[in-house]
Each structure stands twice: as structure tokens, then as C-alpha cells.
Design an enzyme around this catalytic site. Structure first.
Site, short mmCIF file in Angstrom:
data_model
loop_
_atom_site.label_atom_id
_atom_site.label_comp_id
_atom_site.label_asym_id
_atom_site.label_seq_id
_atom_site.Cartn_x
_atom_site.Cartn_y
_atom_site.Cartn_z
CD GLU A 195 -2.63 1.26 2.73
OE1 GLU A 195 -1.98 0.74 3.67
OE2 GLU A 195 -3.47 2.06 2.99
CG ASP A 274 -10.51 1.58 7.33
OD1 ASP A 274 -10.91 0.68 8.37
OD2 ASP A 274 -9.70 1.33 6.55
#
Ligand code: MCF
Ligand code: ZN
Length: 330
Positions: A195, A274
């Protein structure tokens, strides 16, 4: 059929990270905790960058103090996911937040989450499974406690072990003891890599932790030999494009490598990570993929099949979810 109703699988969802801000505000009020600093005026979560996101996440989580709080959270999250067509979901849950790494306390939290998930399954037809997750910036010793909790509760509901958190802290290999313990307990493995940490961190995840899926993994696109390896070994990426754009891994949707990865033969899935933090839902992710890359029914069908094959659940559950996909031809 609209993109919202399309049956979906989501393999990468952090449980507290999916908490609606209003839910966290309500709990803070009940417990007289002042959390005003983590919200914007419009009520959404406020953070400046990745490291600040991690601290806002932990502040929001601090009001979840009991197994019943986690039961309520699980209900709220699954209601929202089911409304967006999710029929199967794997969620990251952390013993660090649920009993501080103590196995007995962890069992109580787990029981509460499972009960809430069973209710949601009966009511909304959504199936949830858990991936016990250690938190990288809490260090390898805390990770061992998490792995012990995972190993003790491995079964048909806790199906995996993983790691999230700050990729700049330590190396994947520092956590190999915990991943070995989880593997020996029969758990499937995934870790956040690639990431922020470049293609190198994806290689480390494969070599040192021997994971079968990678959380994010998108920076593998910068290393074509690595893409070939991922494709050949059938390693599945849990790609969260909306998360990557909001956190600034990529400046905008049309710079995101999800389509380029697919074209290199890498297996990808789509998740929200999220969702309220990133102002997204599974429907919004699908809409953006359709708008940005022209994805249509056959692309979404392929994504669902990859996710179904890569799900950590047992064969009976997989067969049941496969039926749900068949019920809704795309
Ligand atoms: O995927 C995003 C961004 N990258 C890394 N980690 C996380 C993300 N969302 C939550 N996390 C971490 C964070 O450290 O996972 C933990 C959080 O405390 C929760 S796992 C139940
Ligand atoms: Zn994540």
C-alpha cells in the site's frame, strides 16, 4: 439490475473502521468521552494523512469497551453492508482492541460478534467471517498475543490471520513467528503490503510470511516480474481503490492500477477497507470502477468469482454463497 443490488463479496473490511460516525458519537456520549476532535463539522471522520488516520481510528475505537459494544457494532456494520448487496464479508478483528490480547476476554468479544452476525445472517442474508488481525505498529510481541487468540479460536468463523497498521514500522519478517503459529492452527493468511511499502514489501510478505492473499498490494504494479509471480502463484489482491485515493496512495481514480493489474493477469478483488472514513460503500466502489474503467456485468462477475474462490471460509459456506451469485445472473 442496479449496481447497488448486485450480489457482492467483500474480503477486506476493518470492523471498527466500518463504524458509522454517528454510532461512535452515540457511544462516546453514552460513556461521557469527548471525541469531538476526530469529527469534521459535517459529522464525518477528520484526518490529514495516513498516520493521522491510524490515530483517529484508534481514538474512535477507544469508546468500544465491552463485548456488547462489539455486538452493536457488528449489527450496525452488517446492516449497512447488506443494504449494498454484500452477501459475504470477511472482517478484520483485533484482540488488541477486544480484551487486550487476553484469550479468555477475546472469547467473550468473539462470542458477542458471532451472535450478532448470526442474527444478521438470518435477517438480511449476509454471511460474516472473521480474520484475527495484529497491528504492525504495536510490534511483534503484541502480535504474538493476537496470534495466540487466533490459534485458540480458529474454526469455521475465525478463518484467517492477518496484519494491518503502519507499514513503515518494522518489516513483514519481524512477524513470522505469529504467522507461523496461525498457519499451524489451520488459519488462512493475509497481510497489508504494497500500500505504502512498494513492491518490495509484497515480496517480503510472500517470502517471509507465506501469505495467500495481500491486503492492497497495488504497488506490485511497479515490478512486472512480481506481477508475473502473483499471477502464476494465484495470489489474490484485496484491492481498495477508494481507500487508496482518499489516503493519497494515488491522486485520483484514473491513476489507480486495478485495471492494469488485471491486464497483467493478477487476481484482484474489490473492498471498501474503512467505508465511512473514505466516504465510500461497495456500491460507490462499483460505480467508480464502471465510470473510470468502463467495467460492466462481466467484469463484476469475474471479480465476484475471484473473491469466492479466494474466500477463507469452508467449502459448505462457499457453496452457499455460490448459489446466491447464481440466483442473480448478471
Ligand atoms: O487498510 C487501511 C490502511 N492501511 C493499513 N491499515 C489499516 C487500514 N485500516 C485499518 N488499518 C489498521 C489500523 O492499524 O487495522 C487496524 C487499525 O488499528 C484494525 S484491524 C481490526
Ligand atoms: Zn485495510
Amino acid at each position: 439490475m442496479s449496481l447497488k443490488e448486485l450480489p457482492k463479496l467483500e474480503l477486506h473490511l476493518h470492523l471498527e473502521g466500518a463504524a458509522p460516525p454517528s454510532f461512535i458519537r452515540g457511544l462516546a456520549q453514552e460513556k461521557s468521552v469527548d471525541l469531538s476532535g476526530i469529527f469534521r463539522e459535517d459529522g464525518s471522520y477528520a484526518f490529514r494523512d495516513f498516520v493521522h488516520f491510524l490515530s483517529v481510528y484508534e481514538a474512535a475505537t477507544s469508546v468500544l469497551k465491552t463485548p456488547d459494544d462489539y455486538a452493536r457494532l457488528t449489527r450496525a456494520v452488517l446492516e449497512e453492508s447488506a443494504a449494498h448487496g454484500v452477501v459475504y464479508c470477511e472482517t478484520f478483528v483485533s484482540p488488541d482492541f477486544c480484551g487486550g490480547g487476553d484469550v479468555g476476554a477475546w472469547r467473550e468479544y468473539l462470542h458477542a460478534m458471532q451472535e450478532a452476525a448470526a442474527e444478521a445472517e438470518a435477517r438480511d442474508g449476509i454471511t460474516l467471517r472473521g480474520i484475527v488481525t495484529c497491528i504492525r505498529h504495536f510490534g511483534p510481541d503484541k502480535a504474538k498475543d493476537a496470534a495466540r487468540c487466533a490459534a485458540e479460536t480458529a474454526g469455521d468463523w475465525i478463518v484467517g490471520f492477518g496484519m494491518g497498521g503502519d507499514e513503515s514500522k518494522g518489516r513483514q519478517g519481524d512477524f513470522s513467528y505469529s504467522f507461523d503459529m496461525a498457519r499451524e492452527a489451520g488459519l488462512h493468511l493475509t497481510t497489508h503490503a504494497g500500500e505504502w511499502g512498494g513492491a518490495k514489501s509484497v515480496r517480503e510478505a510472500l517470502d517471509d510470511l507465506k501469505v495467500e492473499r495481500i491486503g492492497h498490494g497495488v504497488q506490485a504494479i511497479n515490478d512486472h516480474a512480481l506481477c508475473d509471480r502473483l499471477a502464476e502463484d494465484g495470489i489474490v489482491l484485496e484491492v481498495c481503490p477508494g481507500s487508496n485515493v482518499v489516503l493519497g496512495v494515488y491522486p485520483k481514480w484514473d491513476k489507480h492500477p486495478i485495471q492494469a493489474l488485471r491486464e497483467r493477469g493478477v487476481k484482484v478483488t474489490v473492498s471498501t477497507d474503512d467505508p465511512p472514513f473514505f466516504h465510500t460503500t461497495m456500491t460507490r466502489e462499483y460505480e467508480q470502477l464502471a465510470r473510470t474503467f468502463g467495467w460492466g456485468p462481466s467484469d463484476f462477475h469475474e471479480i465476484s468469482q475471484v473473491a469466492l474462490d479466494a474466500a477463507f471460509c469452508d467449502a459448505d459456506t462457499r457453496a452457499k454463497i455460490a448459489e446466491k451469485l447464481k440466483d442473480h445472473p448478471q
